[in-house]
Design an enzyme around this catalytic site. Structure first.
Site, PDB file in Angstrom:
ATOM      1  N   LYS A  55       9.790  -4.222   1.695  1.00  0.00           N
ATOM      2  CA  LYS A  55       8.317  -4.137   1.324  1.00  0.00           C
ATOM      3  C   LYS A  55       8.062  -4.921   0.012  1.00  0.00           C
ATOM      4  CE  LYS A  55       8.927   0.522   3.059  1.00  0.00           C
ATOM      5  NZ  LYS A  55       9.384   1.895   2.704  1.00  0.00           N
ATOM      6  N   GLN A  99      10.033   6.035  -2.179  1.00  0.00           N
ATOM      7  CA  GLN A  99      10.960   6.039  -0.730  1.00  0.00           C
ATOM      8  C   GLN A  99      11.750   7.349  -0.692  1.00  0.00           C
ATOM      9  OE1 GLN A  99      11.118   3.143   1.101  1.00  0.00           O
ATOM     10  NE2 GLN A  99      12.267   4.404   2.509  1.00  0.00           N
ATOM     11  N   ASP A 122       1.313   5.918   1.595  1.00  0.00           N
ATOM     12  CA  ASP A 122       2.103   6.483   2.709  1.00  0.00           C
ATOM     13  C   ASP A 122       1.436   7.558   3.542  1.00  0.00           C
ATOM     14  OD1 ASP A 122       4.606   5.192   3.030  1.00  0.00           O
ATOM     15  OD2 ASP A 122       5.469   6.082   1.485  1.00  0.00           O
TER      16      ASP A 122
END
Ligand code: NDP
Length: 296
Positions: A55, A99, A122
């Site tokens: 990422k 994460q 997200d």
């Protein structure tokens, strides 16, 4: 022989990343603002570390500034929340990503709830998910990246969704459930198969479009697929392979060998949905930066 169109997620993702990079340079030239993405990584899971590294690399390539908070496995929830709160208040950070999975002693819900919805790139904040589920109300600020990438692939390949029968296999909060909501928003008629579903094969066989996200290698056999159906395989599953230098290979949820002879279009694993997820993360970060700075 393969008769299906191979949906090339890798090349679509590259195209999208190029589009994003040129948008970001246009933004920087006109406003001086650079989008920023903060990633919080707790613990030392190898797969998570790899995802975070990828990422970061993708951010840099697109011109997004990346910030990282790395915390040890035995950190407390409060320590993670402190980083979230700092990133929440930092105007140079437009997106915050925690994460997953978090270490088991942490409450995922508490932590995801702490991310400001304006920075929830997200799309996992319950308010964003709730808005995704409700029609005719406020729209979600962000849509979860993996399901968004699946729909984007269908769009870019000119595959009609409206009025189609879609079957989503898996109902996780991060893939299956939001994928089903998105398909419904696109006017598909949607069924969801999960581990308690009876006769999944029979239901899957009715689908014009299948999105599978179960983590079960090669579960979806040729017999599950209606001739001409479109298959989006989200699964990324390592299976032992002594012949490979790493000792394993990655396969999807769908038995590719069988499916590629029956489906009209199919995503490979790897190189299908995987690269799209990161592209959608960059896209959400750009959307966020554009929104706060009123840049069109
Ligand atoms: P989860 O384990 O959270 O969810 C799996 C879902 O599949 C559950 O809803 C489960 O049902 C269902 N399921 C499991 N076994 C069966 C079965 N035998 N029959 C029917 N349904 C079943 O997984 P994720 O959603 O996080 O991930 C799914 C897959 O997608 C994994 O391979 C993962 O690696 C991959 N993935 C890929 C991404 C990408 O970027 N391409 C991103 C995220 C995930 P129940 O709810 O009843 O338990």
């Amino acid at each position: 022989e393969t008769t299906a169109t191979i949906i090339d997620g890798k090349s679509v993702a590259k195209q999208i990343k190029d589009e994003i990079a040129s948008e970001i340079s246009r933004m920087k030239e006109t406003t001086g603002i650079v989008p920023g993405l903060a990633v919080i990584l707790v613990g030392d899971r190898k797969d998570s570390a790899t995802y975070v590294r990828n990422k970061k690399k993708a951010c840099e390539a697109a011109g997004i500034k990346s910030y990282e908070a790395k915390l040890p496995e035995d950190s407390t929830e409060e320590e993670v929340l402190k980083f979230i709160s700092e990133f929440n208040d930092d105007p140079s950070v437009h997106g915050i990503l925690v994460q997953l999975p978090l270490p088991r002693h942490m409450n995922e819900e508490t932590i995801l709830n702490a991310v400001r919805i304006e920075k929830d790139v997200d799309g996992f904040h319950p308010l964003n998910i709730g808005r995704l589920a409700m029609r005719g109300r406020q729209e979600p600020l962000f849509v979860p990246c993996t399901p968004k990438g699946c729909i984007e692939l269908l769009h870019r390949y000119g595959i009609d969704i409206k009025g189609k029968r879609a079957v989503v296999i898996g109902r996780s909060n991060i893939v299956g459930m939001p994928a089903a909501l998105l398909l419904q928003r696109e006017d598909a008629t949607v069924s969801i198969i999960h581990s308690r579903t009876k006769n999944p094969e029979e239901i899957a066989r009715q689908a014009d479009i299948i999105i599978s996200a179960t983590g079960q290698p090669n579960m979806v056999k040729g017999s599950w697929i209606k001739p001409g159906a479109v298959i989006i395989d989200v699964g990324i599953n390592p299976v032992d392979d002594p012949a490979s230098p790493r000792g394993y290979q990655l396969v999807g949820d769908v038995c590719y060998e069988e499916a590629c002879k029956i489906a009209s279009a199919i995503t490979p694993v790897p190189g299908g949905v995987g690269p799209m997820t990161i592209a959608m993360l960059l896209s959400n970060t750009l959307i966020s930066a554009k929104r706060v700075h009123n840049f069109e």
